[in-house]
Scaffold this motif. Sequence first.
Motif, PDB file in Angstrom:
ATOM      1  N   PRO A 300      38.349  37.259  50.251  1.00  0.00           N
ATOM      2  CA  PRO A 300      38.518  35.842  49.897  1.00  0.00           C
ATOM      3  C   PRO A 300      39.618  35.566  48.885  1.00  0.00           C
ATOM      4  O   PRO A 300      40.181  34.477  48.860  1.00  0.00           O
ATOM      5  CB  PRO A 300      37.151  35.438  49.328  1.00  0.00           C
ATOM      6  CG  PRO A 300      36.341  36.671  49.198  1.00  0.00           C
ATOM      7  CD  PRO A 300      37.016  37.779  49.942  1.00  0.00           C
ATOM      8  N   GLY A 301      39.953  36.534  48.032  1.00  0.00           N
ATOM      9  CA  GLY A 301      41.026  36.318  47.060  1.00  0.00           C
ATOM     10  C   GLY A 301      40.535  35.661  45.784  1.00  0.00           C
ATOM     11  O   GLY A 301      39.345  35.669  45.475  1.00  0.00           O
ATOM     12  N   THR A 302      41.467  35.088  45.032  1.00  0.00           N
ATOM     13  CA  THR A 302      41.137  34.437  43.757  1.00  0.00           C
ATOM     14  C   THR A 302      41.351  32.947  43.865  1.00  0.00           C
ATOM     15  O   THR A 302      42.386  32.501  44.360  1.00  0.00           O
ATOM     16  CB  THR A 302      42.052  34.980  42.632  1.00  0.00           C
ATOM     17  OG1 THR A 302      41.820  36.368  42.468  1.00  0.00           O
ATOM     18  CG2 THR A 302      41.792  34.255  41.303  1.00  0.00           C
ATOM     19  N   LYS A 303      40.378  32.192  43.373  1.00  0.00           N
ATOM     20  CA  LYS A 303      40.541  30.739  43.329  1.00  0.00           C
ATOM     21  C   LYS A 303      40.977  30.331  41.925  1.00  0.00           C
ATOM     22  O   LYS A 303      40.340  30.684  40.941  1.00  0.00           O
ATOM     23  CB  LYS A 303      39.225  30.053  43.676  1.00  0.00           C
ATOM     24  CG  LYS A 303      39.345  28.544  43.689  1.00  0.00           C
ATOM     25  CD  LYS A 303      38.001  27.903  43.976  1.00  0.00           C
ATOM     26  CE  LYS A 303      38.162  26.389  44.019  1.00  0.00           C
ATOM     27  NZ  LYS A 303      36.890  25.713  44.209  1.00  0.00           N
ATOM     28  N   ILE A 304      42.067  29.582  41.850  1.00  0.00           N
ATOM     29  CA  ILE A 304      42.534  29.062  40.558  1.00  0.00           C
ATOM     30  C   ILE A 304      42.291  27.559  40.566  1.00  0.00           C
ATOM     31  O   ILE A 304      42.756  26.861  41.472  1.00  0.00           O
ATOM     32  CB  ILE A 304      44.039  29.344  40.354  1.00  0.00           C
ATOM     33  CG1 ILE A 304      44.340  30.834  40.571  1.00  0.00           C
ATOM     34  CG2 ILE A 304      44.483  28.896  38.963  1.00  0.00           C
ATOM     35  CD1 ILE A 304      45.814  31.173  40.543  1.00  0.00           C
ATOM     36  N   GLY A 305      41.513  27.082  39.591  1.00  0.00           N
ATOM     37  CA  GLY A 305      41.191  25.653  39.583  1.00  0.00           C
ATOM     38  C   GLY A 305      40.920  25.166  38.177  1.00  0.00           C
ATOM     39  O   GLY A 305      41.126  25.904  37.203  1.00  0.00           O
ATOM     40  N   PRO A 306      40.456  23.907  38.036  1.00  0.00           N
ATOM     41  CA  PRO A 306      40.129  23.393  36.708  1.00  0.00           C
ATOM     42  C   PRO A 306      39.041  24.265  36.072  1.00  0.00           C
ATOM     43  O   PRO A 306      38.265  24.887  36.792  1.00  0.00           O
ATOM     44  CB  PRO A 306      39.579  21.988  36.999  1.00  0.00           C
ATOM     45  CG  PRO A 306      40.012  21.672  38.384  1.00  0.00           C
ATOM     46  CD  PRO A 306      40.180  22.955  39.118  1.00  0.00           C
ATOM     47  N   SER A 307      38.992  24.303  34.731  1.00  0.00           N
ATOM     48  CA  SER A 307      38.004  25.184  34.086  1.00  0.00           C
ATOM     49  C   SER A 307      36.604  24.757  34.442  1.00  0.00           C
ATOM     50  O   SER A 307      36.278  23.580  34.341  1.00  0.00           O
ATOM     51  CB  SER A 307      38.092  25.127  32.567  1.00  0.00           C
ATOM     52  OG  SER A 307      39.342  24.767  32.170  1.00  0.00           O
ATOM     53  N   PRO A 308      35.760  25.701  34.820  1.00  0.00           N
ATOM     54  CA  PRO A 308      34.361  25.365  35.054  1.00  0.00           C
ATOM     55  C   PRO A 308      33.711  25.005  33.710  1.00  0.00           C
ATOM     56  O   PRO A 308      34.116  25.541  32.673  1.00  0.00           O
ATOM     57  CB  PRO A 308      33.776  26.654  35.633  1.00  0.00           C
ATOM     58  CG  PRO A 308      34.740  27.732  35.275  1.00  0.00           C
ATOM     59  CD  PRO A 308      36.063  27.108  34.988  1.00  0.00           C
ATOM     60  N   ALA A 309      32.715  24.093  33.740  1.00  0.00           N
ATOM     61  CA  ALA A 309      32.094  23.635  32.497  1.00  0.00           C
ATOM     62  C   ALA A 309      31.507  24.801  31.708  1.00  0.00           C
ATOM     63  O   ALA A 309      31.648  24.876  30.491  1.00  0.00           O
ATOM     64  CB  ALA A 309      31.024  22.606  32.816  1.00  0.00           C
ATOM     65  N   ASN A 310      30.849  25.722  32.409  1.00  0.00           N
ATOM     66  CA  ASN A 310      30.238  26.847  31.699  1.00  0.00           C
ATOM     67  C   ASN A 310      30.937  28.147  32.076  1.00  0.00           C
ATOM     68  O   ASN A 310      30.316  29.085  32.548  1.00  0.00           O
ATOM     69  CB  ASN A 310      28.750  26.956  32.038  1.00  0.00           C
ATOM     70  CG  ASN A 310      28.025  25.694  31.641  1.00  0.00           C
ATOM     71  OD1 ASN A 310      28.181  25.222  30.514  1.00  0.00           O
ATOM     72  ND2 ASN A 310      27.273  25.120  32.566  1.00  0.00           N
ATOM     73  N   GLY A 311      32.241  28.169  31.867  1.00  0.00           N
ATOM     74  CA  GLY A 311      33.017  29.356  32.259  1.00  0.00           C
ATOM     75  C   GLY A 311      32.587  30.589  31.487  1.00  0.00           C
ATOM     76  O   GLY A 311      32.043  30.500  30.397  1.00  0.00           O
ATOM     77  N   ALA A 312      32.867  31.750  32.089  1.00  0.00           N
ATOM     78  CA  ALA A 312      32.501  33.016  31.446  1.00  0.00           C
ATOM     79  C   ALA A 312      33.235  33.147  30.123  1.00  0.00           C
ATOM     80  O   ALA A 312      34.340  32.657  29.962  1.00  0.00           O
ATOM     81  CB  ALA A 312      32.879  34.163  32.377  1.00  0.00           C
ATOM     82  N   ARG A 313      32.585  33.813  29.158  1.00  0.00           N
ATOM     83  CA  ARG A 313      33.203  34.005  27.840  1.00  0.00           C
ATOM     84  C   ARG A 313      33.896  35.357  27.785  1.00  0.00           C
ATOM     85  O   ARG A 313      33.557  36.266  28.527  1.00  0.00           O
ATOM     86  CB  ARG A 313      32.120  33.973  26.763  1.00  0.00           C
ATOM     87  CG  ARG A 313      31.629  32.573  26.527  1.00  0.00           C
ATOM     88  CD  ARG A 313      30.679  32.504  25.350  1.00  0.00           C
ATOM     89  NE  ARG A 313      30.451  31.105  25.034  1.00  0.00           N
ATOM     90  CZ  ARG A 313      31.190  30.410  24.195  1.00  0.00           C
ATOM     91  NH1 ARG A 313      32.192  30.969  23.582  1.00  0.00           N
ATOM     92  NH2 ARG A 313      30.933  29.146  23.968  1.00  0.00           N
ATOM     93  N   GLY A 314      34.845  35.458  26.875  1.00  0.00           N
ATOM     94  CA  GLY A 314      35.440  36.766  26.596  1.00  0.00           C
ATOM     95  C   GLY A 314      36.681  37.054  27.408  1.00  0.00           C
ATOM     96  O   GLY A 314      37.223  36.189  28.093  1.00  0.00           O
ATOM     97  N   VAL A 315      37.133  38.309  27.305  1.00  0.00           N
ATOM     98  CA  VAL A 315      38.404  38.709  27.919  1.00  0.00           C
ATOM     99  C   VAL A 315      38.252  38.790  29.436  1.00  0.00           C
ATOM    100  O   VAL A 315      37.296  39.357  29.949  1.00  0.00           O
ATOM    101  CB  VAL A 315      38.833  40.097  27.378  1.00  0.00           C
ATOM    102  CG1 VAL A 315      40.146  40.525  28.014  1.00  0.00           C
ATOM    103  CG2 VAL A 315      38.950  40.066  25.869  1.00  0.00           C
ATOM    104  N   LYS A 316      39.189  38.201  30.164  1.00  0.00           N
ATOM    105  CA  LYS A 316      39.135  38.263  31.628  1.00  0.00           C
ATOM    106  C   LYS A 316      40.220  39.166  32.199  1.00  0.00           C
ATOM    107  O   LYS A 316      40.040  39.783  33.234  1.00  0.00           O
ATOM    108  CB  LYS A 316      39.336  36.861  32.187  1.00  0.00           C
ATOM    109  CG  LYS A 316      38.055  36.242  32.660  1.00  0.00           C
ATOM    110  CD  LYS A 316      38.358  35.042  33.516  1.00  0.00           C
ATOM    111  CE  LYS A 316      37.099  34.266  33.802  1.00  0.00           C
ATOM    112  NZ  LYS A 316      37.389  32.947  34.319  1.00  0.00           N
TER     113      LYS A 316
END
Length: 470
Positions: A300-316
């Motif tokens: 499926p690949g990577t989806k780049i979009g607006p920040s999710p409200a409860n996005g994951a914390r920390g280094v990605k």
Amino acid sequence: MAKAQRPLIVMKFGGTSVGNAERMQQVGRLVAENFEHTRVVVVVSAMGGVTDMLIRAAKEASSGDREAWKGARQELARKHREVADAALSAGEQAAVLPRLAEQVGNFENLCSGFSLVREVTPRAMDTLSSLGEVMSATLMAAILRSQGLLAEAVDSAEFIVTDERFGNATPLFEEAYQRTRQRLLPLERRGAIAVVTGFRGSTPSGLCTTLGRGGSDYSATIVGAALDADETWIWTDVDGVMSADPKLVPHARIIPEISYQEAIELSFFGAKVLHPKTIQPVIRQKIPVWIKNTFNPSCPGTKIGPSPANGARGVKAITSVSKSQLITLSAKGSLTFAGLAAKAFSALSMEEVDTLMVTQSSADNVLCFAVRDADLKRVKTILEKAFELEMLHDQRVSIEVMPHVAIVVAIGENMKGTPGIAGRSFGALGRKGINLIAIAQGSSEISISFAVKSSDVREAVQAIHDEFHL
Ligand code: ADP
Ligand code: ASP
Ligand code: MG
């Protein structure tokens, strides 16, 4: 703009994805499959290696070498001819070969001109370096027609109107969008697939420009925004945006979803998978950008979009700029730290120089910042001019340069809310015996940068990557 029923997807294919006849045919199949249930506009890069070859040939020609570019001419003709021979019907070959020959003729005229005058201007370089896109779009449209689809090659220089910064132009958005719609929507309405050249644009007076190296990604999102596309897909040679450049960290993992902001930081700090300006055009309309692998389309690949409200914390993800230099400005006497910084940065900003990281010691009147190798000469000239007077006065300001520096950057939204990231990174680098030259937290608060020696960059990226179990 009202949405029609079938979603519209802009699909960009990079140089490796259109690298030879077989790959172009694979692209044709991908487009055909998707065209069954979506409307598609295609954007193509030059075939892999072609842009580099064109630029090299121009430089050789302008240095007075009359022979080297003739080899490039042969190679340019051979590479595209081979695709036409292998992938096109006789009818398509008859239509396409004269157009390819015309481009090879353009190459020859330009290079022989450069070798005569022993010069290549940025403006002429753009005309030459983007010929590869014209040739690949011509071939790709013909391949789609050979597969039974309606398709037309379209030169983006007709509608991506830009400023006059040759080599790194920016669209004049309003006009570019309007002209893009005018040129592409009629094709779309009659069910034809536009195959658009990436990378190229033109000034309002019609001079060819380019959007910077790797700029076809940017072309795709400009077209996507102009047409209010439902999605933009960037097809490349990796499974998506990964937690680090897989060429530096072989066990890097795919990130299923990242925010626009994270993607902007990643690409600014060297992740080649996206041109740094790619995201900018799609932010307002919130058009998702997908990174997908031509060689593994079921992923499926990577989806780049607006920040999710409860996005994951920390280094990605971890990225790096391996070729940079650290500049240290020190002031003594009456010049305050604020005065030093104000003068330095206003001079740099007037010339649109990017600084990669900034640290300071206000008490000692010392300002330190990193710039890319490619910018160093320009930066030194700008600073010497800005501080000319102070330097005449017994070196009230001194400029020192530390070469061979790499900037390693940890990226993740909400990193600020996660304690200990800098400390853990220090520890990880220390355990590998890597000396940390400087550290800075990005003002966007989603990146932390570490300056290390260039020779340590691979190990530093791996160490921080592994510390955060990416
Ligand atoms: P294209 O020709 O399709 O535009 P590029 O070579 O410009 O492809 O970009 C894809 C490359 O980006 C990958 O092969 C990979 O080596 C590099 N890359 C650097 N950082 C990353 C990252 N974080 N995730 C994925 N790829 C990356
Ligand atoms: N062909 C151009 C380059 O190599 C643009 C691109 O591939 O995105 O820079
Ligand atoms: Mg690219």
